[in-house]
Design a protein around this motif. Structure first.
Motif, PDB file in Angstrom:
ATOM      1  N   GLY A  52      41.896  41.866  56.661  1.00 34.51           N
ATOM      2  CA  GLY A  52      42.123  40.616  55.957  1.00 34.51           C
ATOM      3  C   GLY A  52      41.177  40.351  54.802  1.00 34.51           C
ATOM      4  O   GLY A  52      41.623  40.035  53.684  1.00 34.51           O
ATOM      5  N   PRO A  53      39.855  40.487  54.989  1.00 35.98           N
ATOM      6  CA  PRO A  53      38.924  40.170  53.907  1.00 35.98           C
ATOM      7  C   PRO A  53      39.099  41.034  52.659  1.00 35.98           C
ATOM      8  O   PRO A  53      38.674  40.649  51.574  1.00 35.98           O
ATOM      9  CB  PRO A  53      37.549  40.425  54.547  1.00 35.98           C
ATOM     10  CG  PRO A  53      37.782  40.281  56.018  1.00 35.98           C
ATOM     11  CD  PRO A  53      39.159  40.801  56.241  1.00 35.98           C
ATOM     12  N   HIS A  54      39.736  42.221  52.795  1.00 30.95           N
ATOM     13  CA  HIS A  54      39.869  43.138  51.669  1.00 30.95           C
ATOM     14  C   HIS A  54      41.238  43.046  50.985  1.00 30.95           C
ATOM     15  O   HIS A  54      41.475  43.753  50.004  1.00 30.95           O
ATOM     16  CB  HIS A  54      39.646  44.579  52.144  1.00 30.95           C
ATOM     17  CG  HIS A  54      38.386  44.757  52.926  1.00 30.95           C
ATOM     18  ND1 HIS A  54      37.127  44.622  52.369  1.00 30.95           N
ATOM     19  CD2 HIS A  54      38.180  45.037  54.239  1.00 30.95           C
ATOM     20  CE1 HIS A  54      36.205  44.821  53.291  1.00 30.95           C
ATOM     21  NE2 HIS A  54      36.813  45.067  54.443  1.00 30.95           N
ATOM     22  N   LEU A  55      42.126  42.213  51.490  1.00 26.45           N
ATOM     23  CA  LEU A  55      43.486  42.169  50.960  1.00 26.45           C
ATOM     24  C   LEU A  55      43.784  40.924  50.130  1.00 26.45           C
ATOM     25  O   LEU A  55      44.946  40.605  49.883  1.00 26.45           O
ATOM     26  CB  LEU A  55      44.495  42.288  52.108  1.00 26.45           C
ATOM     27  CG  LEU A  55      44.549  43.655  52.790  1.00 26.45           C
ATOM     28  CD1 LEU A  55      45.582  43.663  53.904  1.00 26.45           C
ATOM     29  CD2 LEU A  55      44.876  44.747  51.775  1.00 26.45           C
ATOM     30  N   GLU A  56      42.757  40.227  49.692  1.00 24.57           N
ATOM     31  CA  GLU A  56      42.983  39.088  48.817  1.00 24.57           C
ATOM     32  C   GLU A  56      43.699  39.497  47.525  1.00 24.57           C
ATOM     33  O   GLU A  56      44.592  38.778  47.066  1.00 24.57           O
ATOM     34  CB  GLU A  56      41.658  38.388  48.491  1.00 24.57           C
ATOM     35  CG  GLU A  56      41.772  37.197  47.551  1.00 24.57           C
ATOM     36  CD  GLU A  56      42.635  36.060  48.090  1.00 24.57           C
ATOM     37  OE1 GLU A  56      42.983  35.171  47.290  1.00 24.57           O
ATOM     38  OE2 GLU A  56      42.958  36.067  49.291  1.00 24.57           O
ATOM     39  N   PRO A  57      43.388  40.666  46.910  1.00 22.88           N
ATOM     40  CA  PRO A  57      44.162  41.089  45.726  1.00 22.88           C
ATOM     41  C   PRO A  57      45.650  41.255  46.029  1.00 22.88           C
ATOM     42  O   PRO A  57      46.492  40.967  45.174  1.00 22.88           O
ATOM     43  CB  PRO A  57      43.505  42.421  45.339  1.00 22.88           C
ATOM     44  CG  PRO A  57      42.110  42.316  45.852  1.00 22.88           C
ATOM     45  CD  PRO A  57      42.233  41.560  47.149  1.00 22.88           C
ATOM     46  N   LEU A  58      45.972  41.730  47.234  1.00 25.52           N
ATOM     47  CA  LEU A  58      47.375  41.873  47.628  1.00 25.52           C
ATOM     48  C   LEU A  58      48.046  40.505  47.677  1.00 25.52           C
ATOM     49  O   LEU A  58      49.178  40.339  47.188  1.00 25.52           O
ATOM     50  CB  LEU A  58      47.457  42.563  48.983  1.00 25.52           C
ATOM     51  CG  LEU A  58      48.864  42.674  49.597  1.00 25.52           C
ATOM     52  CD1 LEU A  58      49.650  43.741  48.856  1.00 25.52           C
ATOM     53  CD2 LEU A  58      48.784  43.017  51.084  1.00 25.52           C
ATOM     54  N   ARG A  59      47.379  39.529  48.268  1.00 21.06           N
ATOM     55  CA  ARG A  59      47.939  38.170  48.338  1.00 21.06           C
ATOM     56  C   ARG A  59      48.185  37.611  46.942  1.00 21.06           C
ATOM     57  O   ARG A  59      49.250  37.048  46.659  1.00 21.06           O
ATOM     58  CB  ARG A  59      46.997  37.253  49.108  1.00 21.06           C
ATOM     59  CG  ARG A  59      47.560  35.853  49.344  1.00 21.06           C
ATOM     60  CD  ARG A  59      46.501  34.878  49.791  1.00 21.06           C
ATOM     61  NE  ARG A  59      45.579  34.566  48.703  1.00 21.06           N
ATOM     62  CZ  ARG A  59      45.860  33.703  47.720  1.00 21.06           C
ATOM     63  NH1 ARG A  59      47.026  33.077  47.679  1.00 21.06           N
ATOM     64  NH2 ARG A  59      44.966  33.467  46.769  1.00 21.06           N
ATOM     65  N   THR A  80      47.598  36.103  57.040  1.00 25.45           N
ATOM     66  CA  THR A  80      47.414  35.733  58.432  1.00 25.45           C
ATOM     67  C   THR A  80      47.132  36.980  59.257  1.00 25.45           C
ATOM     68  O   THR A  80      47.592  38.079  58.929  1.00 25.45           O
ATOM     69  CB  THR A  80      48.657  35.027  59.016  1.00 25.45           C
ATOM     70  OG1 THR A  80      49.751  35.954  59.050  1.00 25.45           O
ATOM     71  CG2 THR A  80      49.042  33.825  58.188  1.00 25.45           C
ATOM     72  N   ALA A  81      46.347  36.803  60.327  1.00 24.03           N
ATOM     73  CA  ALA A  81      45.988  37.925  61.193  1.00 24.03           C
ATOM     74  C   ALA A  81      47.109  38.184  62.183  1.00 24.03           C
ATOM     75  O   ALA A  81      47.549  37.277  62.884  1.00 24.03           O
ATOM     76  CB  ALA A  81      44.687  37.635  61.927  1.00 24.03           C
ATOM     77  N   GLN A  82      47.561  39.425  62.258  1.00 19.25           N
ATOM     78  CA  GLN A  82      48.717  39.740  63.097  1.00 19.25           C
ATOM     79  C   GLN A  82      48.294  40.225  64.469  1.00 19.25           C
ATOM     80  O   GLN A  82      47.134  40.495  64.741  1.00 19.25           O
ATOM     81  CB  GLN A  82      49.573  40.809  62.430  1.00 19.25           C
ATOM     82  CG  GLN A  82      48.895  42.185  62.405  1.00 19.25           C
ATOM     83  CD  GLN A  82      49.833  43.247  61.859  1.00 19.25           C
ATOM     84  OE1 GLN A  82      50.589  43.012  60.951  1.00 19.25           O
ATOM     85  NE2 GLN A  82      49.775  44.424  62.441  1.00 19.25           N
ATOM     86  N   ARG A  83      49.291  40.344  65.355  1.00 20.93           N
ATOM     87  CA  ARG A  83      49.077  40.929  66.684  1.00 20.93           C
ATOM     88  C   ARG A  83      48.813  42.422  66.550  1.00 20.93           C
ATOM     89  O   ARG A  83      49.186  43.054  65.583  1.00 20.93           O
ATOM     90  CB  ARG A  83      50.337  40.752  67.545  1.00 20.93           C
ATOM     91  CG  ARG A  83      50.577  39.330  67.967  1.00 20.93           C
ATOM     92  CD  ARG A  83      51.999  39.174  68.479  1.00 20.93           C
ATOM     93  NE  ARG A  83      52.311  40.151  69.515  1.00 20.93           N
ATOM     94  CZ  ARG A  83      52.107  39.937  70.799  1.00 20.93           C
ATOM     95  NH1 ARG A  83      51.569  38.820  71.206  1.00 20.93           N
ATOM     96  NH2 ARG A  83      52.441  40.839  71.687  1.00 20.93           N
ATOM     97  N   HIS A  97      44.508  34.481  67.929  1.00 18.72           N
ATOM     98  CA  HIS A  97      43.505  33.686  67.249  1.00 18.72           C
ATOM     99  C   HIS A  97      42.900  34.509  66.137  1.00 18.72           C
ATOM    100  O   HIS A  97      42.420  35.613  66.357  1.00 18.72           O
ATOM    101  CB  HIS A  97      42.413  33.244  68.232  1.00 18.72           C
ATOM    102  CG  HIS A  97      42.924  32.275  69.226  1.00 18.72           C
ATOM    103  ND1 HIS A  97      43.261  30.982  68.888  1.00 18.72           N
ATOM    104  CD2 HIS A  97      43.210  32.397  70.544  1.00 18.72           C
ATOM    105  CE1 HIS A  97      43.696  30.355  69.969  1.00 18.72           C
ATOM    106  NE2 HIS A  97      43.683  31.191  70.969  1.00 18.72           N
ATOM    107  N   GLY A  98      42.947  33.971  64.945  1.00 20.76           N
ATOM    108  CA  GLY A  98      42.397  34.674  63.801  1.00 20.76           C
ATOM    109  C   GLY A  98      40.885  34.681  63.851  1.00 20.76           C
ATOM    110  O   GLY A  98      40.263  34.115  64.740  1.00 20.76           O
ATOM    111  N   PRO A  99      40.265  35.332  62.857  1.00 24.42           N
ATOM    112  CA  PRO A  99      38.812  35.400  62.812  1.00 24.42           C
ATOM    113  C   PRO A  99      38.209  34.014  62.795  1.00 24.42           C
ATOM    114  O   PRO A  99      38.658  33.135  62.081  1.00 24.42           O
ATOM    115  CB  PRO A  99      38.552  36.153  61.499  1.00 24.42           C
ATOM    116  CG  PRO A  99      39.819  36.906  61.218  1.00 24.42           C
ATOM    117  CD  PRO A  99      40.915  36.071  61.778  1.00 24.42           C
TER     118      PRO A  99
END
Length: 386
Positions: A52-59, A80-83, A97-99
């Motif tokens: 998640g923290p590294h995919l902000e450019p993707l978003r 969002t954090a997935q299963r 529960h996400g980070p």
């Protein structure tokens, strides 16, 4: 202006590739909760928590390609954090529960103080209005409380955090309205009766269900708070979803709450659930401003006879037992219901009524407690020397 469709949005998102998996985010099942309404597009991108923290450019890329489509006024994407096992398991249910969204005490306000402040930098005080269960009049209380606070001369905002059952648009006469985005990145809140308002109800059709898992709800709540231009606000009232789940924990962790107000009806089953909600706030170190007893009694409009349909005084007794303040009681009256249904809350449509006065009395108590808390915070700890 042509209306954008869900298929057009998905086609655009097929051009966005996951940098690690080398495939588009639609084929990978990462796009979830897509909602399109009158040019406003919102969706979630499910990812592995550790990525998640590294995919902000993707978003940002996904938001950009959707925003470029003809007919799109605003585009809002959240990570969002997935299963475990990938986004395509979304239909199997269950909550993740996400980070930073763990359970237990002492985590609400004790760490990451700079992080919550960044969500609402122009809001001086935030209060949560909550209930342990649905159907006790929490949203009606939230809206009338916000309006009563505004009548004290305060700059007030209302954030409708009930993602699955948003009611603020209808109760404030704003059904069918949408927020505007002057820069394509942030939104301007709507205004109703002098207070600023934001709700998921402005983004989707009133009758459309929102089928989102916990992490998607958490991401949407954070983004709605962060990307709205609230302006200078004295008090924000957050209409919380009922219960004690992911959304409640997200808000208590990410928003610096000045306190919480718990709404209950007098009967035992409602008080039991209210107790759970109150204990949740205590576990995350959120001050309890007090309990409100809604639907406390019914007064016959013809003869004036007072009848305790759901019992009476249960919330006041519970407040004493739990060592918290009792803020007041609001009767069960057709005018409160009918004015809310018409989008004309009783505090503004019938300000001289005893029911409106009940809300104003509660608002004054809440504001007094907020001011007392602010003063204590400014003074800091007091030390006694021999």
């Amino acid at each position: 202006m042509a209306q954008v469709t869900e298929e057009q949005v998905l086609t655009a998102l097929r051009g966005v590739l996951d940098p690690d998996k080398k495939a588009d985010i639609v084929s990978l099942g990462m796009v979830q909760g897509l909602a399109v309404k009158d040019g406003h597009v919102a969706f979630a991108i499910e990812v592995d928590p550790q990525r998640g923290p590294h995919l902000e450019p993707l978003r940002k890329q996904a938001e950009k390609v959707v925003d470029a489509l003809p007919g799109v006024l605003t585009a809002s994407a959240v990570l969002t954090a997935q299963r475990q096992g990938g986004g395509q398991q979304q239909q199997q249910g269950g909550h993740q529960h996400g980070p930073g969204c763990g359970h237990g005490g002492g985590h609400g306000h004790s760490h990451g103080a700079a992080q919550p402040d960044s969500l609402l930098p122009t809001v001086k005080s935030v209060i949560a209005v909550a209930s342990g269960k649905g159907g006790v009049g929490k949203s009606t209380t939230s809206i009338n409380l916000a309006l009563a606070l505004s009548q004290l001369g305060l700059k007030v905002a209302l954030f409708d955090a009930d993602i699955y059952g948003p009611s603020a648009p209808r109760m404030l006469g704003l059904s069918g309205e949408q927020p505007t985005s002057p820069d394509g990145k942030t939104m301007l809140p709507l205004e109703g009766y002098g207070i600023k308002v934001m709700s998921m109800g402005f983004m989707v059709e009133e009758a459309s269900p929102i089928v989102w898992r916990g992490p998607m709800v958490m991401g949407a709540l954070e983004q709605m708070l962060r990307d709205v231009r609230w302006g200078e606000i004295d008090v924000m009232v957050i209409d919380m979803p009922p219960g004690t789940g992911d959304a409640q924990l997200t808000i208590t962790q990410r928003v610096p709450l000045a306190g919480a107000v718990v709404v209950s009806t007098p009967q035992d089953i409602a008080l039991l659930d209210a107790r759970k909600g109150l204990n949740m706030f205590r576990k995350v170190d959120v001050p309890i401003l007090g309990i409100i007893e809604n639907m406390s009694y019914h007064v016959c409009p013809k003869c004036g006879h007072e009848e305790h349909i759901f019992g009476h005084g249960g919330a006041q007794t519970e407040a004493k037992r739990l060592n918290c303040d009792f803020l007041g009681e609001v009767p069960l009256h057709v005018d409160i219901r009918s004015t809310s249904d018409r989008g004309e809350p009783i505090v503004v449509s019938k300000p001289s009524s005893p029911h409106a006065q009940a809300y104003r009395d509660i608002a004054q108590k809440v504001w007094n407690k907020i001011q007392a808390g602010q003063q204590a915070s400014r003074q800091g700890p007091r030390f006694v020397t021999e």
